[in-house]
Design an enzyme around this catalytic site. Structure first.
Site, mmCIF file in Angstrom:
data_model
loop_
_atom_site.group_PDB
_atom_site.id
_atom_site.type_symbol
_atom_site.label_atom_id
_atom_site.label_comp_id
_atom_site.label_asym_id
_atom_site.label_seq_id
_atom_site.Cartn_x
_atom_site.Cartn_y
_atom_site.Cartn_z
ATOM 1 N N ASP A 8 -22.592 -23.232 -1.360
ATOM 2 C CA ASP A 8 -21.863 -24.473 -1.222
ATOM 3 C C ASP A 8 -22.648 -25.316 -0.213
ATOM 4 O OD1 ASP A 8 -19.635 -26.315 -1.408
ATOM 5 O OD2 ASP A 8 -19.005 -25.563 0.554
ATOM 6 N N ASP A 10 -21.284 -28.766 1.737
ATOM 7 C CA ASP A 10 -20.545 -29.386 2.833
ATOM 8 C C ASP A 10 -19.782 -28.348 3.652
ATOM 9 O OD1 ASP A 10 -21.415 -31.850 1.893
ATOM 10 O OD2 ASP A 10 -19.653 -32.102 0.616
#
Length: 224
Positions: A8, A10
């Site tokens: 991932d 953010d």
């Protein structure tokens, strides 16, 4: 058999939400309407709470980009990278990605943020495979102006699993092609993909994911 490493973005590899920061940058450059950044903050709160209306978010976020040429947007984004993104990438985050690249693992970033914002960030980490929400362009041209819409399956929740499977299939691969599957995430929204990983890692986890990781015995790491 090689290994697969998915990340991932953010709050996982970078210590902020790239769509929020880009929204603030657009406000500073007078590229977005008044209150744009504040509305993105509300969308982020909905995301953390698990109540995000992805359709509404995408329509709101993509609309201002349709007002500018790709050349203008790319120039603004490069300044955004220098002013906001690069100074906040930690050595620990770079090292994590690099150790998988050095090991010859197939690496990809899977993010629920749009491709325009995140592709340069993926390049900054040396990751060539990016699975992100794809913005629609005029006449479907890769370098065409943005229309304010998007195409395909959003890389959000179960959509991250679906898009990952489609990406692997395009390369003639599937989950069983790998000796190990690593996935690094901070969010409970990524639970569907975390469940697909043989080596899920809670990375700077939010409160809910931290509790689950402790229950499941998953590694918990902090990159910033």
């Amino acid at each position: 058999m090689t290994e697969l490493a998915l990340f991932d973005l953010d709050h996982t590899l970078i210590p902020f939400d790239s769509s929020q920061e880009w929204g603030r940058y657009m406000m500073q450059q007078d590229m977005a309407p008044e209150g744009f950044a504040a509305r993105l903050d509300q969308f982020q709160e909905d995301y953390v709470a698990g109540t995000l209306d992805m359709d509404a978010y995408l329509r709101y976020f993509a609309a201002p980009l349709a007002n500018y040429s790709r050349t203008e947007l790319d120039q603004w984004h490069e300044r955004f990278m220098d002013a906001v993104v690069r100074p906040q990438i930690t050595a620990e985050a770079r090292q994590l990605v690099q150790q998988h690249l050095d090991a010859g693992h197939l690496c990809g970033i899977v993010t629920a943020t749009i491709d325009f914002v995140t592709r340069p960030i993926a390049r900054e980490f040396g990751v060539k495979h990016l699975l992100a929400i794809t913005l629609e362009t005029a006449n479907g041209q890769e370098d065409g102006a943005y229309t304010g819409g998007w195409v395909g399956i959003p890389t959000f929740r179960e959509g991250k699993v679906t898009r990952s499977e489609m990406w692997l299939q395009d390369m003639g691969l599937n989950w069983d092609s790998f000796a190990a599957i690593h996935f690094y995430s901070d969010s409970m929204n990524d639970l569907p993909l975390l469940r697909h990983a043989s080596h899920p890692v809670a990375t700077n986890p939010d409160a809910r994911l931290k509790v689950l990781a402790e229950q499941e015995g998953w590694p918990i790491i902090q990159l910033f």
